[in-house]
Motif scaffolding. Structure first.
Motif, PDB file in Angstrom:
ATOM      1  N   ARG A 155       0.792  -1.201  -0.048  1.00 14.27           N
ATOM      2  CA  ARG A 155       0.089  -0.176   0.068  1.00 14.27           C
ATOM      3  C   ARG A 155       0.787   1.190  -0.021  1.00 14.27           C
ATOM      4  O   ARG A 155       1.880   1.289   0.637  1.00 14.27           O
ATOM      5  CB  ARG A 155      -0.814   0.022   1.296  1.00 14.27           C
ATOM      6  CG  ARG A 155      -1.601   1.487   1.562  1.00 14.27           C
ATOM      7  CD  ARG A 155      -2.360   1.364   2.611  1.00 14.27           C
ATOM      8  NE  ARG A 155      -2.848   2.781   3.071  1.00 14.27           N
ATOM      9  CZ  ARG A 155      -4.106   3.009   3.483  1.00 14.27           C
ATOM     10  NH1 ARG A 155      -4.999   1.795   3.898  1.00 14.27           N
ATOM     11  NH2 ARG A 155      -4.427   4.288   3.741  1.00 14.27           N
ATOM     12  N   GLU A 158       4.181   0.255   2.164  1.00 17.37           N
ATOM     13  CA  GLU A 158       3.989  -0.276   3.001  1.00 17.37           C
ATOM     14  C   GLU A 158       3.573  -1.790   2.675  1.00 17.37           C
ATOM     15  O   GLU A 158       2.649  -2.053   2.062  1.00 17.37           O
ATOM     16  CB  GLU A 158       3.041   0.214   4.054  1.00 17.37           C
ATOM     17  CG  GLU A 158       2.539  -0.693   5.243  1.00 17.37           C
ATOM     18  CD  GLU A 158       1.304   0.078   5.952  1.00 17.37           C
ATOM     19  OE1 GLU A 158       0.930   1.268   5.491  1.00 17.37           O
ATOM     20  OE2 GLU A 158       0.724  -0.652   6.835  1.00 17.37           O
ATOM     21  N   LEU A 161       1.750  -5.012   2.894  1.00 15.71           N
ATOM     22  CA  LEU A 161       0.413  -5.432   3.289  1.00 15.71           C
ATOM     23  C   LEU A 161       0.519  -7.235   3.510  1.00 15.71           C
ATOM     24  O   LEU A 161       0.014  -7.469   4.579  1.00 15.71           O
ATOM     25  CB  LEU A 161      -0.635  -5.108   2.207  1.00 15.71           C
ATOM     26  CG  LEU A 161      -1.039  -3.607   2.343  1.00 15.71           C
ATOM     27  CD1 LEU A 161      -2.153  -3.406   0.982  1.00 15.71           C
ATOM     28  CD2 LEU A 161      -1.750  -3.200   3.590  1.00 15.71           C
ATOM     29  N   PHE A 162       0.831  -7.918   2.575  1.00 16.03           N
ATOM     30  CA  PHE A 162       0.443  -9.392   2.504  1.00 16.03           C
ATOM     31  C   PHE A 162       1.735  -9.974   1.666  1.00 16.03           C
ATOM     32  O   PHE A 162       2.120  -9.556   0.892  1.00 16.03           O
ATOM     33  CB  PHE A 162      -0.972  -9.738   1.855  1.00 16.03           C
ATOM     34  CG  PHE A 162      -2.081  -9.198   2.435  1.00 16.03           C
ATOM     35  CD1 PHE A 162      -3.003  -8.082   1.751  1.00 16.03           C
ATOM     36  CD2 PHE A 162      -2.666  -9.785   3.678  1.00 16.03           C
ATOM     37  CE1 PHE A 162      -3.936  -7.595   2.196  1.00 16.03           C
ATOM     38  CE2 PHE A 162      -3.680  -9.310   4.143  1.00 16.03           C
ATOM     39  CZ  PHE A 162      -4.288  -8.327   3.632  1.00 16.03           C
ATOM     40  N   LYS A 185      -4.765 -14.463   2.726  1.00 11.89           N
ATOM     41  CA  LYS A 185      -4.482 -13.810   4.023  1.00 11.89           C
ATOM     42  C   LYS A 185      -5.546 -12.497   4.154  1.00 11.89           C
ATOM     43  O   LYS A 185      -5.930 -11.992   3.235  1.00 11.89           O
ATOM     44  CB  LYS A 185      -3.126 -12.940   3.864  1.00 11.89           C
ATOM     45  CG  LYS A 185      -2.090 -13.989   3.625  1.00 11.89           C
ATOM     46  CD  LYS A 185      -1.517 -14.575   5.011  1.00 11.89           C
ATOM     47  CE  LYS A 185      -0.350 -15.349   4.935  1.00 11.89           C
ATOM     48  NZ  LYS A 185       0.926 -14.517   4.559  1.00 11.89           N
ATOM     49  N   GLN A 186      -5.692 -12.153   5.153  1.00 11.64           N
ATOM     50  CA  GLN A 186      -6.838 -11.281   5.669  1.00 11.64           C
ATOM     51  C   GLN A 186      -6.310 -10.197   6.715  1.00 11.64           C
ATOM     52  O   GLN A 186      -5.729 -10.976   7.815  1.00 11.64           O
ATOM     53  CB  GLN A 186      -8.284 -11.990   6.244  1.00 11.64           C
ATOM     54  CG  GLN A 186      -9.375 -10.759   6.252  1.00 11.64           C
ATOM     55  CD  GLN A 186     -10.608 -11.366   6.356  1.00 11.64           C
ATOM     56  OE1 GLN A 186     -10.860 -12.634   6.191  1.00 11.64           O
ATOM     57  NE2 GLN A 186     -11.653 -10.639   6.381  1.00 11.64           N
ATOM     58  N   GLU A 187      -6.637  -8.921   6.551  1.00  7.72           N
ATOM     59  CA  GLU A 187      -6.304  -8.036   7.643  1.00  7.72           C
ATOM     60  C   GLU A 187      -7.371  -7.132   7.182  1.00  7.72           C
ATOM     61  O   GLU A 187      -7.459  -6.197   6.515  1.00  7.72           O
ATOM     62  CB  GLU A 187      -4.933  -7.399   7.443  1.00  7.72           C
ATOM     63  CG  GLU A 187      -4.466  -6.274   7.940  1.00  7.72           C
ATOM     64  CD  GLU A 187      -3.931  -6.840   9.797  1.00  7.72           C
ATOM     65  OE1 GLU A 187      -3.554  -7.914   9.628  1.00  7.72           O
ATOM     66  OE2 GLU A 187      -4.050  -6.326  10.679  1.00  7.72           O
ATOM     67  N   GLY A 188      -8.251  -6.894   8.428  1.00  6.14           N
ATOM     68  CA  GLY A 188      -9.322  -5.915   8.652  1.00  6.14           C
ATOM     69  C   GLY A 188     -10.128  -6.302   7.359  1.00  6.14           C
ATOM     70  O   GLY A 188     -10.743  -7.402   7.205  1.00  6.14           O
ATOM     71  N   ARG A 189     -10.526  -5.284   6.525  1.00  3.21           N
ATOM     72  CA  ARG A 189     -11.344  -5.184   5.371  1.00  3.21           C
ATOM     73  C   ARG A 189     -10.769  -5.692   4.130  1.00  3.21           C
ATOM     74  O   ARG A 189     -11.368  -5.790   3.045  1.00  3.21           O
ATOM     75  CB  ARG A 189     -11.825  -3.750   5.239  1.00  3.21           C
ATOM     76  CG  ARG A 189     -12.744  -3.227   6.429  1.00  3.21           C
ATOM     77  CD  ARG A 189     -13.119  -1.794   6.301  1.00  3.21           C
ATOM     78  NE  ARG A 189     -13.661  -1.244   7.605  1.00  3.21           N
ATOM     79  CZ  ARG A 189     -14.979  -1.437   7.874  1.00  3.21           C
ATOM     80  NH1 ARG A 189     -15.965  -2.002   6.909  1.00  3.21           N
ATOM     81  NH2 ARG A 189     -15.302  -0.930   9.017  1.00  3.21           N
ATOM     82  N   MET A 241      -8.624  -8.628   2.082  1.00  2.00           N
ATOM     83  CA  MET A 241      -8.384  -9.991   1.993  1.00  2.00           C
ATOM     84  C   MET A 241      -7.747 -10.174   0.574  1.00  2.00           C
ATOM     85  O   MET A 241      -7.969  -9.987  -0.386  1.00  2.00           O
ATOM     86  CB  MET A 241      -9.558 -10.931   1.950  1.00  2.00           C
ATOM     87  CG  MET A 241      -9.256 -12.534   1.937  1.00  2.00           C
ATOM     88  SD  MET A 241     -10.487 -13.536   2.282  1.00  2.00           S
ATOM     89  CE  MET A 241     -11.488 -13.278   0.815  1.00  2.00           C
ATOM     90  N   TYR A 280      -2.650   0.656  -4.492  1.00  2.00           N
ATOM     91  CA  TYR A 280      -2.140  -0.737  -4.028  1.00  2.00           C
ATOM     92  C   TYR A 280      -1.424  -1.173  -5.040  1.00  2.00           C
ATOM     93  O   TYR A 280      -1.695  -1.111  -6.271  1.00  2.00           O
ATOM     94  CB  TYR A 280      -3.585  -1.424  -3.697  1.00  2.00           C
ATOM     95  CG  TYR A 280      -4.096  -0.994  -2.471  1.00  2.00           C
ATOM     96  CD1 TYR A 280      -5.099   0.104  -2.529  1.00  2.00           C
ATOM     97  CD2 TYR A 280      -3.832  -1.583  -1.332  1.00  2.00           C
ATOM     98  CE1 TYR A 280      -5.786   0.506  -1.452  1.00  2.00           C
ATOM     99  CE2 TYR A 280      -4.453  -0.978  -0.038  1.00  2.00           C
ATOM    100  CZ  TYR A 280      -5.277  -0.077   0.010  1.00  2.00           C
ATOM    101  OH  TYR A 280      -6.052   0.541   0.964  1.00  2.00           O
TER     102      TYR A 280
END
Lengths: 113, 122
Positions: A36, A44, A46-47, A56-60, A62, A87
């Motif tokens: 991101r 940054e 993310l996955f 993989k999922q983080e918050g909203r 996936m 992204y």
């Protein structure tokens, strides 16, 4: 030469809606990364997706990886304004764990109230 | 711990001048990468260093670009005789090979990025 294509490149959506960003790549790989970038900022992580079928999922957000289809998706659920960013997906075809990544052009996401 | 740092954060120079951009990687990271990001574009690979191996320079756009990494740590990207098309954000990243516990798909390469240097060539 490895090519990585993302679509859409621009995405404007309303808060609360769902959407999916797609990342296709042209060469066999089982390592894919999502980053991101906020305006004026750096990237940054993310996955990290490391095998076929990885999810993989983080918050909203996936992310999933289908290595046979050479496709990764980043799914956004019930978007909120804070998710507005660009992204990037990136693919790694190295075997040593320290190869260069090939990045897609990025998807600029704008979430409107 | 400390992340990747880059300096300067902004650099404005005149066409034809030389510039040096610096990157301090995360301590213990053996690999270091330079990328270039033009306005609204993705990342363009420039060069990467892995330990003591010869660097992969395959992404350098011309012989005006060079980079070195001293002591396996700090790296400097040098652009000679800058041109207006060199204006971009130059990003540095570092990584070290990691492995997942259990079933092993081999080492992977999660790169951590610095804040970048915004270069403007007038």
């Amino acid at each position: 030469e490895l090519k990585v294509e993302q679509n859409p490149l621009f995405l404007s959506m309303q808060e609360g809606k769902n959407y999916t960003i797609y990342c296709n790549y042209s060469t066999t790989s089982d390592r894919l990364y999502w980053y991101r970038q906020d305006p004026g900022k750096s990237l940054e992580s993310l996955f990290v997706l490391l095998s076929n079928g990885a999810v993989k999922q983080e918050g909203r957000l996936m992310a999933s990886l289908d290595t046979k289809a050479r496709l990764s998706t980043l799914h956004i659920t019930a978007a909120v304004h804070d998710l507005s960013a660009t992204y990037f997906c990136a693919v790694d075809i190295g075997k040593s764990g320290s190869e260069k990544l090939v990045f897609g052009k990025g998807t600029k996401l704008t979430v409107n109230p | 711990g400390a992340g990747v740092s880059q300096s300067p954060s902004n650099k404005v120079t005149e066409k034809g001048k030389d510039v040096e951009l610096r990157c301090d990687p995360i301590s213990g990271h053996t690999a270091l990468y330079w990328y270039r990001q033009s306005l609204g574009q993705g990342l363009e690979f420039l060069i990467y260093f892995q330990g003591n191996s010869a660097p992969d320079k395959s992404g350098l756009p011309s012989d005006r670009f060079s980079a070195e990494r001293t002591g396996g740590s700090v790296s400097t990207l040098t652009i000679q005789r800058t041109q207006q098309e060199d204006s971009a954000v130059y990003l540095c990243a570092s990584s070290r090979p990691k492995r997942l516990a259990g079933a092993d798909p081999g080492p992977y390469n999660e790169q951590f990025f610095g804040p970048g240097t915004r270069l403007t060539v007038l």
